[in-house]
Design a protein around this motif. Structure first.
Motif, mmCIF file in Angstrom:
data_model
loop_
_atom_site.group_PDB
_atom_site.id
_atom_site.type_symbol
_atom_site.label_atom_id
_atom_site.label_comp_id
_atom_site.label_asym_id
_atom_site.label_seq_id
_atom_site.Cartn_x
_atom_site.Cartn_y
_atom_site.Cartn_z
ATOM 1 N N ALA A 106 -13.795 25.496 41.299
ATOM 2 C CA ALA A 106 -14.710 26.050 40.238
ATOM 3 C C ALA A 106 -13.826 26.408 38.902
ATOM 4 O O ALA A 106 -14.278 26.526 37.780
ATOM 5 N N ASP A 107 -12.715 26.724 39.215
ATOM 6 C CA ASP A 107 -11.572 27.096 37.830
ATOM 7 C C ASP A 107 -11.599 25.681 36.881
ATOM 8 O O ASP A 107 -11.365 25.851 35.897
ATOM 9 N N VAL A 108 -11.877 24.731 37.720
ATOM 10 C CA VAL A 108 -11.817 23.341 36.919
ATOM 11 C C VAL A 108 -12.905 23.480 35.821
ATOM 12 O O VAL A 108 -12.744 23.178 34.743
ATOM 13 N N LEU A 109 -13.966 24.012 36.025
ATOM 14 C CA LEU A 109 -14.920 24.014 35.089
ATOM 15 C C LEU A 109 -14.848 25.109 33.702
ATOM 16 O O LEU A 109 -15.306 24.956 32.761
ATOM 17 N N ASP A 110 -13.906 26.134 34.181
ATOM 18 C CA ASP A 110 -13.568 27.087 33.311
ATOM 19 C C ASP A 110 -12.642 26.360 32.322
ATOM 20 O O ASP A 110 -13.208 26.612 30.956
ATOM 21 N N ARG A 111 -11.851 25.561 32.738
ATOM 22 C CA ARG A 111 -11.051 24.758 31.743
ATOM 23 C C ARG A 111 -11.928 23.659 31.120
ATOM 24 O O ARG A 111 -11.733 23.463 29.784
ATOM 25 N N LEU A 112 -12.740 23.002 31.563
ATOM 26 C CA LEU A 112 -13.575 22.069 30.984
ATOM 27 C C LEU A 112 -14.399 22.670 29.851
ATOM 28 O O LEU A 112 -14.534 22.192 28.636
ATOM 29 N N ALA A 113 -15.040 24.017 30.216
ATOM 30 C CA ALA A 113 -15.733 24.656 29.029
ATOM 31 C C ALA A 113 -14.918 25.098 27.854
ATOM 32 O O ALA A 113 -15.281 24.801 26.770
ATOM 33 N N ALA A 114 -13.635 25.465 28.122
ATOM 34 C CA ALA A 114 -12.823 25.580 27.135
ATOM 35 C C ALA A 114 -12.428 24.620 26.455
ATOM 36 O O ALA A 114 -12.315 24.443 25.075
ATOM 37 N N GLU A 115 -12.109 23.053 26.924
ATOM 38 C CA GLU A 115 -11.721 22.255 26.546
ATOM 39 C C GLU A 115 -12.778 21.357 25.529
ATOM 40 O O GLU A 115 -12.553 21.081 24.570
ATOM 41 N N LEU A 116 -13.816 21.478 25.954
ATOM 42 C CA LEU A 116 -15.078 21.221 25.185
ATOM 43 C C LEU A 116 -15.816 21.958 24.299
ATOM 44 O O LEU A 116 -16.732 21.386 23.728
ATOM 45 N N LEU A 171 -17.697 24.583 24.938
ATOM 46 C CA LEU A 171 -18.991 24.936 25.342
ATOM 47 C C LEU A 171 -19.484 26.229 25.295
ATOM 48 O O LEU A 171 -18.322 27.117 25.517
ATOM 49 N N PRO A 172 -20.593 26.728 24.998
ATOM 50 C CA PRO A 172 -20.859 28.071 24.934
ATOM 51 C C PRO A 172 -20.995 28.737 26.221
ATOM 52 O O PRO A 172 -20.592 30.174 26.373
ATOM 53 N N ALA A 173 -20.801 28.002 27.516
ATOM 54 C CA ALA A 173 -20.866 28.659 28.903
ATOM 55 C C ALA A 173 -20.209 27.695 29.513
ATOM 56 O O ALA A 173 -20.262 26.383 29.482
ATOM 57 N N VAL A 174 -19.769 28.427 30.773
ATOM 58 C CA VAL A 174 -19.163 27.482 31.929
ATOM 59 C C VAL A 174 -20.413 26.864 32.543
ATOM 60 O O VAL A 174 -21.405 27.493 32.821
ATOM 61 N N ALA A 229 -21.824 18.095 30.187
ATOM 62 C CA ALA A 229 -21.620 17.910 28.738
ATOM 63 C C ALA A 229 -21.057 16.732 28.309
ATOM 64 O O ALA A 229 -20.256 16.122 29.115
ATOM 65 N N PRO A 230 -21.235 16.066 27.008
ATOM 66 C CA PRO A 230 -20.643 15.117 26.583
ATOM 67 C C PRO A 230 -19.051 15.309 26.734
ATOM 68 O O PRO A 230 -18.656 16.157 26.088
ATOM 69 N N GLY A 231 -18.126 14.296 27.346
ATOM 70 C CA GLY A 231 -16.963 14.460 27.172
ATOM 71 C C GLY A 231 -16.404 14.764 28.655
ATOM 72 O O GLY A 231 -15.435 14.874 29.120
ATOM 73 N N ALA A 232 -17.415 15.273 29.687
ATOM 74 C CA ALA A 232 -17.115 15.837 30.678
ATOM 75 C C ALA A 232 -16.604 14.977 31.873
ATOM 76 O O ALA A 232 -15.534 15.025 32.518
ATOM 77 N N PHE A 233 -16.955 13.559 31.815
ATOM 78 C CA PHE A 233 -16.657 12.558 32.445
ATOM 79 C C PHE A 233 -15.232 12.208 32.526
ATOM 80 O O PHE A 233 -14.390 12.387 33.290
ATOM 81 N N LYS A 234 -14.700 12.357 31.343
ATOM 82 C CA LYS A 234 -13.076 11.979 31.018
ATOM 83 C C LYS A 234 -12.368 13.220 31.245
ATOM 84 O O LYS A 234 -11.262 13.016 31.796
ATOM 85 N N ALA A 235 -13.036 14.315 30.867
ATOM 86 C CA ALA A 235 -12.176 15.555 30.975
ATOM 87 C C ALA A 235 -11.999 16.031 32.766
ATOM 88 O O ALA A 235 -11.154 16.769 32.942
#
Length: 171
Positions: free
Chosen positions: A68-78, A80-83, A137-143
């Motif tokens: 689940a920590d991957v989603l925290d990093r994904l939200a920060a990288e993209l 996003l307003p929330a994880v 979110a757009p960009g999640a596939f690559k991230a």
């Protein structure tokens, strides 16, 4: 041997494959989309009730484990307003507290959420698909490339529950 205190944050057992067709058309309805608090694991077969349970083509990949920590990093990288909701990844066992993508391939590990350890053997990466751009979110596939979790086969029967747990990585 390494023992780590973790948390199982979500469990998903789904009788249907929600990501069929084109992502632009959206996922198909899934009665299990809300997840479950407890799952039954059967050695060599997978999670009882899941679409990959006792499916010959998925014997070494019947269960997916995700960090689940991957989603925290994904939200920060993209930005996003929330994880994102971890269940949207469609992974079976979502935990927090250990970098799942670093599990050694071919090695066994166990999860114990209070009903005794359930052993798994890590096999191959669970690569993300283009659906991640639609459902997360757009960009999640690559991230998410290289961070999609691990496909495993259960080695023992048992039960897992959402909440505090122990992860033991053997050898």
């Amino acid at each position: 041997m390494l023992t780590v205190d973790i948390e199982i944050v979500a469990l998903l057992v789904s009788p249907v494959h929600a990501f069929e067709g084109r992502p632009a058309d959206g996922p198909r309805p899934d009665p299990a989309a809300a997840g479950t608090g407890r799952v039954s694991v059967r050695a060599g077969l997978g999670l009882v009730g899941d679409r990959y349970f006792d499916h010959p083509a998925h014997r070494n990949a019947a269960v997916t484990v995700f960090d689940a920590d991957v989603l925290d990093r994904l939200a920060a990288e993209l930005g996003l307003p929330a994880v994102p909701d971890p269940l949207l990844t469609r992974r079976n066992i979502i935990l927090r507290g250990y970098p799942v993508d670093e599990l050694p391939r071919g090695r066994e590990f166990s999860l114990d959420s209070g009903d005794g350890p359930v052993r798994f053997q890590a096999h191959r990466p669970a690569h993300p698909c283009a659906w991640m751009d639609t459902v997360l979110a757009p960009g999640a596939f690559k991230a998410l490339r290289g961070h999609g979790g691990v496909r495993c086969v259960p080695v023992t029967d048992g039960t897992l529950s959402v909440g505090p747990a122990k992860l033991l990585v053997e050898g």
